[in-house]
Design a protein around this motif. Structure first.
Motif, PDB file in Angstrom:
ATOM      1  N   UNK A 117      17.631 -37.005  -2.412  1.00 24.25           N
ATOM      2  CA  UNK A 117      18.995 -37.487  -2.657  1.00 24.25           C
ATOM      3  C   UNK A 117      19.589 -38.209  -1.452  1.00 24.25           C
ATOM      4  N   UNK A 118      18.719 -38.704  -0.567  1.00 26.75           N
ATOM      5  CA  UNK A 118      19.202 -39.440   0.596  1.00 26.75           C
ATOM      6  C   UNK A 118      20.052 -38.585   1.515  1.00 26.75           C
ATOM      7  N   UNK A 119      19.752 -37.268   1.559  1.00 31.22           N
ATOM      8  CA  UNK A 119      20.485 -36.301   2.387  1.00 31.22           C
ATOM      9  C   UNK A 119      21.982 -36.297   2.070  1.00 31.22           C
ATOM     10  N   UNK A 120      22.305 -36.509   0.815  1.00 34.32           N
ATOM     11  CA  UNK A 120      23.695 -36.496   0.364  1.00 34.32           C
ATOM     12  C   UNK A 120      23.912 -35.304  -0.576  1.00 34.32           C
ATOM     13  N   UNK A 121      24.713 -34.335  -0.131  1.00 36.94           N
ATOM     14  CA  UNK A 121      25.043 -33.198  -0.996  1.00 36.94           C
ATOM     15  C   UNK A 121      25.812 -33.670  -2.227  1.00 36.94           C
ATOM     16  N   UNK A 122      26.665 -34.653  -2.029  1.00 36.92           N
ATOM     17  CA  UNK A 122      27.477 -35.149  -3.141  1.00 36.92           C
ATOM     18  C   UNK A 122      26.600 -35.663  -4.277  1.00 36.92           C
ATOM     19  N   UNK A 123      25.571 -36.451  -3.944  1.00 37.92           N
ATOM     20  CA  UNK A 123      24.674 -36.976  -4.975  1.00 37.92           C
ATOM     21  C   UNK A 123      23.936 -35.844  -5.689  1.00 37.92           C
ATOM     22  N   UNK A 124      23.517 -34.830  -4.920  1.00 34.51           N
ATOM     23  CA  UNK A 124      22.799 -33.701  -5.523  1.00 34.51           C
ATOM     24  C   UNK A 124      23.706 -32.938  -6.493  1.00 34.51           C
ATOM     25  N   UNK A 125      24.950 -32.669  -6.056  1.00 33.45           N
ATOM     26  CA  UNK A 125      25.871 -31.922  -6.908  1.00 33.45           C
ATOM     27  C   UNK A 125      26.246 -32.720  -8.162  1.00 33.45           C
ATOM     28  N   UNK A 126      26.470 -34.027  -8.013  1.00 33.58           N
ATOM     29  CA  UNK A 126      26.802 -34.871  -9.161  1.00 33.58           C
ATOM     30  C   UNK A 126      25.673 -34.835 -10.191  1.00 33.58           C
ATOM     31  N   UNK A 127      24.424 -34.944  -9.710  1.00 34.00           N
ATOM     32  CA  UNK A 127      23.265 -34.914 -10.612  1.00 34.00           C
ATOM     33  C   UNK A 127      23.143 -33.540 -11.277  1.00 34.00           C
ATOM     34  N   UNK A 128      23.397 -32.459 -10.507  1.00 34.62           N
ATOM     35  CA  UNK A 128      23.295 -31.109 -11.053  1.00 34.62           C
ATOM     36  C   UNK A 128      24.320 -30.888 -12.170  1.00 34.62           C
ATOM     37  N   UNK A 129      25.557 -31.344 -11.945  1.00 31.15           N
ATOM     38  CA  UNK A 129      26.606 -31.212 -12.965  1.00 31.15           C
ATOM     39  C   UNK A 129      26.233 -32.005 -14.213  1.00 31.15           C
ATOM     40  N   UNK A 130      25.610 -33.140 -13.992  1.00 35.51           N
ATOM     41  CA  UNK A 130      25.232 -34.020 -15.110  1.00 35.51           C
ATOM     42  C   UNK A 130      24.181 -33.371 -16.006  1.00 35.51           C
ATOM     43  N   UNK A 131      23.177 -32.687 -15.414  1.00 33.43           N
ATOM     44  CA  UNK A 131      22.047 -32.177 -16.207  1.00 33.43           C
ATOM     45  C   UNK A 131      22.216 -30.722 -16.638  1.00 33.43           C
ATOM     46  N   UNK A 132      23.083 -29.938 -15.966  1.00 30.54           N
ATOM     47  CA  UNK A 132      23.214 -28.512 -16.278  1.00 30.54           C
ATOM     48  C   UNK A 132      24.060 -28.306 -17.533  1.00 30.54           C
ATOM     49  N   UNK A 133      23.657 -27.404 -18.438  1.00 26.88           N
ATOM     50  CA  UNK A 133      24.429 -27.161 -19.662  1.00 26.88           C
ATOM     51  C   UNK A 133      25.865 -26.705 -19.400  1.00 26.88           C
ATOM     52  N   UNK A 180       8.422 -22.537   4.821  1.00 24.37           N
ATOM     53  CA  UNK A 180       8.241 -23.016   3.448  1.00 24.37           C
ATOM     54  C   UNK A 180       9.556 -23.393   2.794  1.00 24.37           C
ATOM     55  N   UNK A 181      10.593 -22.543   2.976  1.00 26.09           N
ATOM     56  CA  UNK A 181      11.901 -22.831   2.384  1.00 26.09           C
ATOM     57  C   UNK A 181      12.522 -24.075   3.009  1.00 26.09           C
ATOM     58  N   UNK A 182      12.324 -24.251   4.319  1.00 24.36           N
ATOM     59  CA  UNK A 182      12.849 -25.451   4.997  1.00 24.36           C
ATOM     60  C   UNK A 182      12.199 -26.704   4.427  1.00 24.36           C
ATOM     61  N   UNK A 183      10.880 -26.647   4.214  1.00 22.86           N
ATOM     62  CA  UNK A 183      10.159 -27.809   3.683  1.00 22.86           C
ATOM     63  C   UNK A 183      10.667 -28.161   2.282  1.00 22.86           C
ATOM     64  N   UNK A 184      10.885 -27.127   1.442  1.00 18.83           N
ATOM     65  CA  UNK A 184      11.396 -27.386   0.089  1.00 18.83           C
ATOM     66  C   UNK A 184      12.788 -28.012   0.160  1.00 18.83           C
ATOM     67  N   UNK A 185      13.663 -27.409   0.986  1.00 19.58           N
ATOM     68  CA  UNK A 185      15.029 -27.923   1.086  1.00 19.58           C
ATOM     69  C   UNK A 185      15.043 -29.345   1.637  1.00 19.58           C
ATOM     70  N   UNK A 186      14.186 -29.619   2.617  1.00 25.73           N
ATOM     71  CA  UNK A 186      14.095 -30.977   3.186  1.00 25.73           C
ATOM     72  C   UNK A 186      13.639 -31.962   2.104  1.00 25.73           C
ATOM     73  N   UNK A 187      12.664 -31.537   1.284  1.00 22.84           N
ATOM     74  CA  UNK A 187      12.191 -32.399   0.201  1.00 22.84           C
ATOM     75  C   UNK A 187      13.281 -32.704  -0.810  1.00 22.84           C
ATOM     76  N   UNK A 188      14.098 -31.685  -1.133  1.00 24.43           N
ATOM     77  CA  UNK A 188      15.207 -31.883  -2.076  1.00 24.43           C
ATOM     78  C   UNK A 188      16.231 -32.856  -1.497  1.00 24.43           C
ATOM     79  N   UNK A 189      16.639 -32.611  -0.244  1.00 24.15           N
ATOM     80  CA  UNK A 189      17.686 -33.448   0.360  1.00 24.15           C
ATOM     81  C   UNK A 189      17.208 -34.885   0.564  1.00 24.15           C
ATOM     82  N   UNK A 190      15.933 -35.060   0.919  1.00 22.65           N
ATOM     83  CA  UNK A 190      15.417 -36.426   1.100  1.00 22.65           C
ATOM     84  C   UNK A 190      15.387 -37.167  -0.241  1.00 22.65           C
TER      85      UNK A 190
END
Length: 545
Positions: free
Chosen positions: A222-238, A210-220
């Motif tokens: 963002x095009x499997x780019x950690x950089x894009x995920x982190x940039x978006x997280x910094x943008x939206x997090x208080x 289940x955790x693998x499926x969630x993580x795969x869904x998250x990474x897909x």
């Protein structure tokens, strides 16, 4: 309190005063399927559980790979999954401090403990401590330490179960606690270690899948780019860029070191984890168990990191999951729901139901392992070795263990109901602190130091146990927030930095000062113990079926 509160969150004790959600029929149906499958396994296991070795250690017939999965299932609690991902969701990078602390406990077990434990022991870690030391005092102490750890851990899991089910299933707290208690009694009483092992293996596979499926869904996303995920997280997090830096959760160096010691050494002193090494046929498979368990647990904690950041980017940006008019990150049902709502965002209601059912299954697996460890301490260490002086029949010993399982189940349910409204963060601190301060020093010294005597082991262990309990009671979590005093008498959150060295020191001191004839005989017996611990000559083998 932030430190203790987050620790409890990650360990499954404090679900943050969960609010009841609408009835989740997908989750309930999947949970019923899981319970039906595991009850079938228990019926099958009952036919294979004929001797004490079968009941306590599955006849020593579990492979290293299977045992590694079972250990992972025993170790990855529901709120490890929900709690650590919630910590990452709220604090970013710092949320990993708990997963790293628990994970680095495994090399200690792999390189120091696993092989010697399997070669010297039979069913419980008290077998190892009592190998050359006086049977009655050392087994009484070891069993007492084990029971304290087991009961406090059970309280945390039962309260976590009740709050989790109220939060996920829409079921009343009382019914949730009673269902967990009844099922764990059935698993342990009828199926013993065989049933408990397979419940843990199935739960580990479901949780990892289940955790693998969630993580795969998250990474897909963002095009499997950690950089894009982190940039978006910094943008939206208080907290913006602060979520990528350490220091938000633990700012005091003493607390940081003490927390690390509690997590690392506490892991190596948990009786239900140590007990798993007697289910494999030999020391080689014991080492394999830790190798596989480390891999599975490490992989799981990497997934929780991705899930936490995925929740920041995909859940915190969706008004459907947020409480209106509150903070920017406040989720419906509390922030422990971060991983659950992320599952809904990725897979809809069906996958939400699956993850909810898996979260409940994790608690069942953990409490089954804990109950069996507690029952073994009562029946094998106290009844058979202390009360009956080693002359109890296998049948009576197993009967006592089954009665103990039922008794522990009833106690766990009652304590779960009593502690429903309490903040039980201190219980998690106490659990790991007692395991690190009482069980771990005595176990390590008994295996590696020939100078240890019964007097040193018991007095050193009791001092470590009392210091850890007293310091937790005098800390802010209990003295101020539970008892209502203005200031804590012990200024730190965790006692491990003080109680663990004290246990080692006093075990050494009282052993060195002990020149009795029995102490000299115990020192002389170390050479034979060392040979067996390193070669396995005379060690218990697997039962043939």
């Amino acid at each position: 309190m932030a430190l203790l509160g987050t620790a409890a969150l990650a360990a499954g004790a404090d679900m943050g005063g969960a609010t009841k959600q609408p009835t989740n029929w997908h989750a309930i149906i999947m949970f019923v399927i899981f319970v039906g499958a595991t009850l079938g396994i228990t019926y099958w296991a009952a036919g294979r559980t004929k001797t004490a070795a079968d009941f306590y250690a599955a006849g020593g017939g579990i492979t290293g790979f299977q045992n590694g999965l079972a250990i992972a299932g025993d170790y990855m609690s529901a709120a490890s999954f929900l709690g650590i991902s919630a910590l990452v969701y709220g604090s970013g990078y710092d949320g990993l401090i708990f997963s790293v602390g628990w994970l680095v406990g495994w090399p200690i077990i792999l390189f120091l403990i696993a092989e010697r434990l399997r070669n010297l022991g039979k069913y419980t870690f008290a077998d190892v401590c009592g190998y050359r030391l006086a049977r009655m005092p050392i087994r009484t102490f070891a069993a007492t330490g084990s029971l304290i750890v087991v009961i406090f851990y059970l309280i945390g899991q039962m309260v976590g179960a009740g709050q989790l089910i109220k939060l996920l299933f829409g079921m009343d707290y009382v019914y949730a606690v009673m269902i967990v208690g009844a099922l764990m009694m059935v698993y342990v009483t009828f199926g013993g270690m065989v049933a408990t092992t397979w419940v843990q293996i199935i739960k580990a596979c479901l949780l990892l899948g289940g955790a693998t499926f969630i993580a795969f869904g998250v990474m897909s996303h963002f095009g499997f780019s950690f950089e894009k995920m982190f940039v978006k997280a910094i943008e939206v997090h208080p907290k913006k860029t602060a979520i990528m830096a350490p220091g938000a959760l633990v700012t005091n160096p003493v607390d940081a070191i003490s927390l690390g010691m509690a997590l690392m050494f506490g892991t190596a002193g948990l009786p239900h984890i140590l007990m798993r090494f007697f289910t494999v046929p030999d020391a080689r498979e014991a080492r394999k168990s830790v190798f596989y368990a480390t891999g599975f647990i490490g992989y799981f904690y990497i997934l929780t990191f991705i899930i936490g950041f995925g929740a920041i980017t995909m859940v915190a940006t969706n008004p459907e999951y947020l409480v209106k008019g509150v903070g920017a990150l406040d989720l419906k049902g509390g922030n422990n729901m971060a991983a659950v709502w992320l599952a809904h965002a990725i897979g809809g209601n069906l996958f939400l139901g699956f993850i909810s059912a898996v979260a409940f299954a994790t608690i069942l697996a953990v409490v089954s392992g804990l109950t069996l460890a507690g029952a073994s301490a009562i029946s094998h260490d106290l009844y058979a070795s202390v009360i009956m002086h080693g002359h109890a029949t296998e049948g009576k010993e197993v009967t006592v263990s089954k009665i103990s399982s039922i008794g522990l189940g009833v106690i766990a349910v009652l304590l779960g109901l009593i502690f429903e409204k309490q903040n039980v963060a201190f219980i998690v601190a106490l659990t790991f602190s007692v395991a690190a301060s009482a069980n771990f020093p005595v176990l390590v010294l008994s295996m590696f130091w020939g100078g240890l005597t019964t007097r040193g082991a018991v007095l050193g262990g009791v001092i470590g146990l009392l210091m850890s309990v007293i310091m937790v009671v005098l800390s802010k979590a209990v003295w101020v927030q539970s008892f209502g005093f203005k200031e804590a008498l012990f200024p730190f959150a965790y006692p491990a930095l003080f109680s663990v060295p004290a246990a080692f020191f006093f075990s050494w001191l009282f052993s060195v000062l002990d020149n009795s004839p029995s102490a000299q005989a115990e020192r002389a017996a170390f050479e034979a113990q060392a040979i067996r611990s390193e070669t396995g000559l005379g060690a218990e083998g697997a039962a043939s079926h």
